[in-house]
Design a protein around this motif. Structure first.
Motif, mmCIF file in Angstrom:
data_model
loop_
_atom_site.group_PDB
_atom_site.id
_atom_site.type_symbol
_atom_site.label_atom_id
_atom_site.label_comp_id
_atom_site.label_asym_id
_atom_site.label_seq_id
_atom_site.Cartn_x
_atom_site.Cartn_y
_atom_site.Cartn_z
ATOM 1 N N LEU A 171 0.963 -0.729 -26.771
ATOM 2 C CA LEU A 171 -0.243 0.094 -26.635
ATOM 3 C C LEU A 171 -1.408 -0.201 -26.123
ATOM 4 O O LEU A 171 -2.063 -1.321 -26.594
ATOM 5 C CB LEU A 171 -0.425 0.923 -28.079
ATOM 6 N N LEU A 172 -2.402 0.266 -25.264
ATOM 7 C CA LEU A 172 -3.423 -0.030 -25.048
ATOM 8 C C LEU A 172 -4.580 1.056 -25.151
ATOM 9 O O LEU A 172 -4.481 2.183 -24.729
ATOM 10 C CB LEU A 172 -3.493 -0.419 -23.259
ATOM 11 N N ASN A 173 -5.685 0.520 -26.059
ATOM 12 C CA ASN A 173 -6.855 1.448 -26.267
ATOM 13 C C ASN A 173 -8.159 1.135 -25.508
ATOM 14 O O ASN A 173 -8.590 -0.025 -26.107
ATOM 15 C CB ASN A 173 -7.040 1.687 -27.861
ATOM 16 N N LYS A 174 -8.409 1.560 -24.286
ATOM 17 C CA LYS A 174 -9.542 0.857 -23.792
ATOM 18 C C LYS A 174 -10.678 1.382 -24.293
ATOM 19 O O LYS A 174 -11.776 0.433 -24.184
ATOM 20 C CB LYS A 174 -9.312 1.425 -22.186
ATOM 21 N N THR A 175 -10.911 2.436 -25.033
ATOM 22 C CA THR A 175 -11.988 2.627 -25.681
ATOM 23 C C THR A 175 -12.512 1.600 -26.684
ATOM 24 O O THR A 175 -13.856 1.219 -26.635
ATOM 25 C CB THR A 175 -11.943 3.936 -26.392
ATOM 26 N N VAL A 176 -11.593 0.932 -27.614
ATOM 27 C CA VAL A 176 -12.196 -0.036 -28.303
ATOM 28 C C VAL A 176 -11.541 -1.232 -27.901
ATOM 29 O O VAL A 176 -11.610 -2.340 -28.717
ATOM 30 C CB VAL A 176 -11.423 0.260 -29.899
ATOM 31 N N LYS A 177 -10.980 -1.353 -26.742
ATOM 32 C CA LYS A 177 -10.666 -2.700 -26.054
ATOM 33 C C LYS A 177 -9.747 -3.251 -27.219
ATOM 34 O O LYS A 177 -9.882 -4.502 -27.600
ATOM 35 C CB LYS A 177 -11.716 -3.626 -25.910
ATOM 36 N N HIS A 178 -8.227 -2.706 -27.191
ATOM 37 C CA HIS A 178 -7.496 -3.077 -28.155
ATOM 38 C C HIS A 178 -6.096 -2.822 -27.743
ATOM 39 O O HIS A 178 -6.019 -1.843 -27.181
ATOM 40 C CB HIS A 178 -7.938 -2.458 -29.537
ATOM 41 N N LEU A 179 -5.282 -3.779 -27.708
ATOM 42 C CA LEU A 179 -3.711 -3.409 -27.420
ATOM 43 C C LEU A 179 -3.124 -4.244 -28.575
ATOM 44 O O LEU A 179 -3.184 -5.163 -29.453
ATOM 45 C CB LEU A 179 -3.597 -3.924 -26.169
ATOM 46 N N SER A 180 -2.061 -3.409 -28.681
ATOM 47 C CA SER A 180 -0.739 -3.692 -29.862
ATOM 48 C C SER A 180 0.444 -3.856 -29.130
ATOM 49 O O SER A 180 0.811 -3.371 -28.004
ATOM 50 C CB SER A 180 -0.940 -2.821 -30.883
ATOM 51 N N LEU A 181 1.402 -4.612 -29.777
ATOM 52 C CA LEU A 181 2.599 -4.952 -29.350
ATOM 53 C C LEU A 181 3.513 -4.445 -30.731
ATOM 54 O O LEU A 181 3.119 -5.034 -31.696
ATOM 55 C CB LEU A 181 3.207 -6.454 -29.005
#
Lengths: 112, 113
Positions: free
Chosen positions: A65-75
């Motif tokens: 998952l990529l959240n560009k708003t908070v510059k965060h990604l998860s596996l």
């Protein structure tokens, strides 16, 4: 330049549970992200990647998952198995010639 | 798909001895090649990268050198090893996949005594 970092150096989960490994990045212009799995004594193995024009990408038992708003990604790893025990790295292009910048890694331990 | 070979798998060398680690790549042409070092429980430190034969870029000053005598061959060397050169050395290749994904070899565990 880019920097990437994982939120937790270690994660312990029960076999069969879902695992979530998080990563933050600094460069909002980063357009590509990669997750690697490294088992003890072996080289990192490509798991899955995602481009910045996507919010989600699914593989076999894994979802990024990529959240560009908070510059965060998860596996996310579904139904975690003992064979999933490894160190997981996120990476993003950040150096010259498209060189990758790697996070420090999260060690996932799966309890039977 | 690419396959990256490294040898030797493990190496124990005395301080002051020379070093030569080899990496070869199959399944791609004109790849970007990389040498990383990984200390125990730590992340990946980029040492060298190469965009073509004879072209080497060094990321950190150190006791090591790299050479690329052929398109799919990358060599890491030292004339005199130091204790601090101990670590896990990884070769990686970024080939013609259209992405920045690097694929890694199995690594060489170097212990300098």
């Amino acid at each position: 330049g880019e920097s990437v970092g994982l939120h937790l150096p270690t994660l312990s989960v029960q076999e069969g549970d879902n695992s979530i490994i998080n990563c933050a990045y600094s460069n909002s212009a980063s357009d590509y992200f990669i997750w690697y799995k490294q088992e003890s004594g072996k080289g990192p193995q490509f798991i899955i990647d995602i481009r910045s024009n996507m919010d989600k990408r699914q593989g076999q038992r894994v979802t990024v998952l990529l959240n560009k708003t908070v510059k965060h990604l998860s596996l996310q790893i579904a139904a975690t198995q003992p064979g999933d025990s490894a160190v997981y790295f996120c990476a993003a292009p950040g150096g010259s010639q498209g060189n990758l910048i790697f996070g420090k890694g999260t060690k996932l331990s799966v309890k039977p | 798909s690419q396959t990256i070979h490294q040898w030797p798998a493990t190496l124990v060398q005395p301080v002051g001895s020379p070093l030569s680690l080899e990496c070869t790549v199959e399944g791609t042409s004109n790849p970007n090649l990389y040498w990383y070092r990984q200390a125990a429980g730590r992340g990946l430190q980029l040492l060298f990268y190469s965009v073509g034969i004879g072209q080497i870029s060094s990321e950190v000053p150190q006791n090591l050198s790299a050479s690329r005598p052929q398109d799919r061959q990358f060599i890491l060397s030292s004339k005199k090893l130091l204790l601090s050169d101990s670590g896990f050395y990884l070769c990686a290749s970024r080939g013609d996949t259209g992405t920045d994904t690097q694929y890694f070899g199995p690594g060489t565990r170097l212990t300098v005594l």
